[in-house]
Enzyme design. Structure first.
Site, PDB file in Angstrom:
ATOM      1  N   ASP A  57       8.770  37.166 -17.622  1.00 28.92           N
ATOM      2  CA  ASP A  57       7.339  37.429 -17.492  1.00 28.92           C
ATOM      3  C   ASP A  57       6.962  38.615 -18.367  1.00 28.92           C
ATOM      4  O   ASP A  57       7.215  39.769 -18.025  1.00 28.92           O
ATOM      5  CB  ASP A  57       7.000  37.706 -16.028  1.00 28.92           C
ATOM      6  CG  ASP A  57       5.515  38.010 -15.810  1.00 28.92           C
ATOM      7  OD1 ASP A  57       4.746  37.885 -16.786  1.00 28.92           O
ATOM      8  OD2 ASP A  57       5.149  38.354 -14.680  1.00 28.92           O
ATOM      9  N   GLU A 137      19.940  61.166 -36.435  1.00 27.47           N
ATOM     10  CA  GLU A 137      20.705  62.227 -35.784  1.00 27.47           C
ATOM     11  C   GLU A 137      20.008  62.610 -34.478  1.00 27.47           C
ATOM     12  O   GLU A 137      19.329  63.631 -34.392  1.00 27.47           O
ATOM     13  CB  GLU A 137      20.813  63.453 -36.705  1.00 27.47           C
ATOM     14  CG  GLU A 137      21.532  63.177 -38.027  1.00 27.47           C
ATOM     15  CD  GLU A 137      21.509  64.372 -38.968  1.00 27.47           C
ATOM     16  OE1 GLU A 137      20.795  65.373 -38.665  1.00 27.47           O
ATOM     17  OE2 GLU A 137      22.174  64.322 -40.004  1.00 27.47           O
ATOM     18  N   GLU A 139      19.285  64.209 -31.054  1.00 26.69           N
ATOM     19  CA  GLU A 139      19.745  65.321 -30.234  1.00 26.69           C
ATOM     20  C   GLU A 139      19.313  65.093 -28.792  1.00 26.69           C
ATOM     21  O   GLU A 139      18.351  64.367 -28.527  1.00 26.69           O
ATOM     22  CB  GLU A 139      19.165  66.636 -30.765  1.00 26.69           C
ATOM     23  CG  GLU A 139      19.615  66.945 -32.184  1.00 26.69           C
ATOM     24  CD  GLU A 139      18.819  68.072 -32.841  1.00 26.69           C
ATOM     25  OE1 GLU A 139      19.306  68.613 -33.844  1.00 26.69           O
ATOM     26  OE2 GLU A 139      17.708  68.388 -32.353  1.00 26.69           O
ATOM     27  N   GLU A 194      24.444  71.957 -30.088  1.00 29.16           N
ATOM     28  CA  GLU A 194      23.307  72.314 -30.927  1.00 29.16           C
ATOM     29  C   GLU A 194      22.862  73.755 -30.649  1.00 29.16           C
ATOM     30  O   GLU A 194      23.509  74.501 -29.924  1.00 29.16           O
ATOM     31  CB  GLU A 194      22.152  71.322 -30.706  1.00 29.16           C
ATOM     32  CG  GLU A 194      22.053  70.247 -31.782  1.00 29.16           C
ATOM     33  CD  GLU A 194      21.731  70.825 -33.156  1.00 29.16           C
ATOM     34  OE1 GLU A 194      21.197  71.955 -33.235  1.00 29.16           O
ATOM     35  OE2 GLU A 194      22.015  70.149 -34.158  1.00 29.16           O
ATOM     36  N   GLU A 201      24.496  67.157 -30.114  1.00 27.27           N
ATOM     37  CA  GLU A 201      24.257  66.141 -31.140  1.00 27.27           C
ATOM     38  C   GLU A 201      25.554  65.388 -31.390  1.00 27.27           C
ATOM     39  O   GLU A 201      26.627  65.991 -31.480  1.00 27.27           O
ATOM     40  CB  GLU A 201      23.773  66.784 -32.443  1.00 27.27           C
ATOM     41  CG  GLU A 201      23.468  65.783 -33.550  1.00 27.27           C
ATOM     42  CD  GLU A 201      22.913  66.447 -34.795  1.00 27.27           C
ATOM     43  OE1 GLU A 201      23.461  66.190 -35.893  1.00 27.27           O
ATOM     44  OE2 GLU A 201      21.951  67.226 -34.675  1.00 27.27           O
ATOM     45  N   HIS A 250      16.448  63.654 -36.898  1.00 26.15           N
ATOM     46  CA  HIS A 250      16.376  63.590 -38.357  1.00 26.15           C
ATOM     47  C   HIS A 250      16.891  62.226 -38.809  1.00 26.15           C
ATOM     48  O   HIS A 250      17.914  61.742 -38.316  1.00 26.15           O
ATOM     49  CB  HIS A 250      17.226  64.689 -38.983  1.00 26.15           C
ATOM     50  CG  HIS A 250      16.885  66.060 -38.505  1.00 26.15           C
ATOM     51  ND1 HIS A 250      17.777  67.113 -38.559  1.00 26.15           N
ATOM     52  CD2 HIS A 250      15.757  66.556 -37.938  1.00 26.15           C
ATOM     53  CE1 HIS A 250      17.215  68.195 -38.067  1.00 26.15           C
ATOM     54  NE2 HIS A 250      15.981  67.887 -37.676  1.00 26.15           N
ATOM     55  N   ARG A 322      15.536  73.683 -45.199  1.00 29.67           N
ATOM     56  CA  ARG A 322      15.194  72.796 -44.092  1.00 29.67           C
ATOM     57  C   ARG A 322      13.824  73.072 -43.508  1.00 29.67           C
ATOM     58  O   ARG A 322      13.504  72.582 -42.431  1.00 29.67           O
ATOM     59  CB  ARG A 322      16.268  72.926 -42.996  1.00 29.67           C
ATOM     60  CG  ARG A 322      17.596  72.281 -43.364  1.00 29.67           C
ATOM     61  CD  ARG A 322      18.681  72.622 -42.342  1.00 29.67           C
ATOM     62  NE  ARG A 322      19.838  71.751 -42.444  1.00 29.67           N
ATOM     63  CZ  ARG A 322      20.802  71.874 -43.341  1.00 29.67           C
ATOM     64  NH1 ARG A 322      20.733  72.846 -44.251  1.00 29.67           N
ATOM     65  NH2 ARG A 322      21.827  71.036 -43.361  1.00 29.67           N
ATOM     66  N   GLU A 340      16.061  62.650 -46.313  1.00 27.42           N
ATOM     67  CA  GLU A 340      16.100  62.893 -44.870  1.00 27.42           C
ATOM     68  C   GLU A 340      14.717  63.298 -44.383  1.00 27.42           C
ATOM     69  O   GLU A 340      14.186  64.332 -44.795  1.00 27.42           O
ATOM     70  CB  GLU A 340      17.109  64.002 -44.555  1.00 27.42           C
ATOM     71  CG  GLU A 340      17.143  64.423 -43.090  1.00 27.42           C
ATOM     72  CD  GLU A 340      17.902  65.726 -42.882  1.00 27.42           C
ATOM     73  OE1 GLU A 340      18.326  65.979 -41.733  1.00 27.42           O
ATOM     74  OE2 GLU A 340      18.061  66.499 -43.843  1.00 27.42           O
ATOM     75  N   ARG A 342      12.703  64.810 -41.456  1.00 28.06           N
ATOM     76  CA  ARG A 342      13.163  65.690 -40.395  1.00 28.06           C
ATOM     77  C   ARG A 342      12.203  65.772 -39.198  1.00 28.06           C
ATOM     78  O   ARG A 342      12.507  66.420 -38.206  1.00 28.06           O
ATOM     79  CB  ARG A 342      13.380  67.100 -40.965  1.00 28.06           C
ATOM     80  CG  ARG A 342      14.464  67.124 -42.034  1.00 28.06           C
ATOM     81  CD  ARG A 342      14.617  68.502 -42.665  1.00 28.06           C
ATOM     82  NE  ARG A 342      14.909  69.538 -41.711  1.00 28.06           N
ATOM     83  CZ  ARG A 342      16.102  69.761 -41.140  1.00 28.06           C
ATOM     84  NH1 ARG A 342      17.124  68.975 -41.457  1.00 28.06           N
ATOM     85  NH2 ARG A 342      16.267  70.736 -40.277  1.00 28.06           N
TER      86      ARG A 342
END
Length: 451
Positions: A57, A137, A139, A194, A201, A250, A322, A340, A342
């Protein structure tokens, strides 16, 4: 005796069900908001599931269909068969398969199935001569449970980035999670504590984008189930504790050509990125505000996306630092060249998030968008004037702004399909409105006795 209509892979699954003494199958699928659902059937129904599908359903699933059009059908993907690792050894085994959702009345794939939305993006990539690889990645936090088994926000360790025992008390939990993931076919690359207390992670290898999206759902399920065996609650909530780092996801992306070459690599480029990679990056930067609604889909997501806690909020790219939205990681081999993104967090629906990232990047390639120069300085140190000088915009600051950006971005809104885009916007508008009319403990503590 099995039907002659089965594929070799489906026959192999039936054989494994018998060999492993599997008694129940969990047929999994995902709703529009990213919640993993399942229909459990006796293992003897496996052949029927392959040949006819299993009906359910759809009106009871968030964002699927109305009550008058509720009959849906699950068709399991035999490539996703895996034995669930947390059953006790003395018990017969249980297994899961991830399913595609079909419309019973038309017999066609259901347009509201997030897995279908991602497949549409991959078909577009295929038409352009590419396959898409991705590596997330995700976390997560581990919290203690209270005497009633409910989650608290009390962490079970005081560790920090890459800490070891005795500060990192969860190393045994991560070990058991890794064993569980490996039993389900994952190739785990690394795990570590982390930055924040109780935050972890576990990285698994890249794969094609569809397998990767499937793996994200499996990852969350395994982490929660095995954490519970240790009397801990695992959460992928982006920011469960104020004023410390939140949890991100990320996401690394690359395109490969039909002959197996990495379309993102160019030895002669200063950054070893091809023209396609630069244009793909430009596409993501252009559509970043709309992508944010999908990749950061909760009110809480925007408690993570603030300056000062290592979360990217500035729409720029870099080959070094970063602080930018997109980073070009170092690559040991041409095959490893990638970009990447982020900003995503692990509360997102991985199928939809990957789909909009892919569509945005492909738009950049199709339109041959110019990629801006990388920003090699720490953008966190920029004031507003310097950001304006560099032409750096910021991501939406709350869910309402993000949903506005999604509705205004025709390319990304349409990439989701009419059904998913309208249902997603409806649900998220309601969530944000509920948030706006609520009164938090912070407000009561600050204002109740002051005014």
């Amino acid at each position: 005796m099995t039907s002659g209509n089965l594929t070799d892979t489906e026959r192999a699954v039936l054989d494994e069900i018998e060999e492993q003494d599997v008694d129940f199958l969990r047929l999994q699928f995902t709703d529009i908001l990213g919640t993993v659902k399942n229909v459990s059937v006796p293992a003897r129904q496996a052949e029927k599931a392959f040949t006819e599908g299993i009906y359910f359903d759809g009106s009871s699933i968030e964002g699927f269909v109305r009550i008058q059009e509720s009959d849906m059908r699950l068709k399991p993907d035999p490539d996703t068969f895996a034995i669930l690792p947390w059953r006790q050894k003395e018990e017969s085994a249980a297994a899961r398969m991830i399913c595609d959702v079909y419309d019973t009345y038309t017999g066609e794939p259901f347009e509201g199935d997030p897995r279908r939305v991602l497949k549409n993006a991959l078909e577009r990539a295929d038409e352009m001569g590419y396959t898409v690889n991705a590596a997330p990645e995700p976390e997560f936090f581990l919290f203690e449970e209270d005497e009633d088994g409910r989650a608290t926000t009390k962490t079970n360790d005081a560790g920090g980035y890459f800490d070891l025992a005795p500060k990192d008390l969860a190393s045994d939990v991560r070990r058991d999670i890794i064993y569980g993931l490996e039993n389900m076919g994952f190739e785990v690359e690394a795990s570590h504590h982390e930055v924040a207390e109780g935050q972890h992670e576990i990285n698994f290898t890249y794969d094609d984008a569809l397998t990767t999206a499937d793996n994200v759902g499996t990852f969350r399920t395994v982490v929660r189930a095995i954490a519970a065996q240790h009397d801990l609650h695992a959460t992928f909530m982006p920011k469960p504790i104020p004023r410390i780092n939140g949890s991100g996801m990320h996401t690394h992306l690359s395109l490969f050509t039909e002959d197996g070459e990495n379309a993102f690599h160019d030895e002669d480029d200063e950054f070893n990125l091809s023209d396609e990679a630069h244009a793909f990056t430009a596409g993501i930067l252009k559509h970043a505000p709309a992508i944010t609604a999908i990749a950061n889909p909760t009110v809480n997501s925007y408690k993570r996306l603030v300056p000062g806690y290592e979360a990217p909020v500035y729409v720029a790219w870099s080959d070094r630092n970063r602080s930018s939205l997109i980073r070009k990681p170092a690559a040991r081999t041409p095959a490893a060249s990638r970009v990447e993104l982020r900003s995503p967090d692990p509360s997102c629906n991985a199928y939809l998030a990957l789909a909009v990232m892919i569509h945005a990047g492909l738009n950049g390639i199709e339109k041959d968008l110019d990629c801006p120069d990388p920003v090699r300085e720490n953008i966190y140190d920029f004031d507003e004037a310097k950001r304006e000088e560099y032409g750096i915009d910021t991501l939406p600051s709350n869910l309402g702004e993000a949903v506005d950006a999604l509705e205004e971005d025709e390319a990304i809104y349409n990439a989701l399909g009419d059904h998913v885009s309208s249902k997603f916007v409806e649900a998220k508008r309601q969530e944000f409105e509920d948030y706006l009319v609520d009164v938090s403990d912070w407000e009561l503590d600050r204002y109740l006795e002051t005014f």
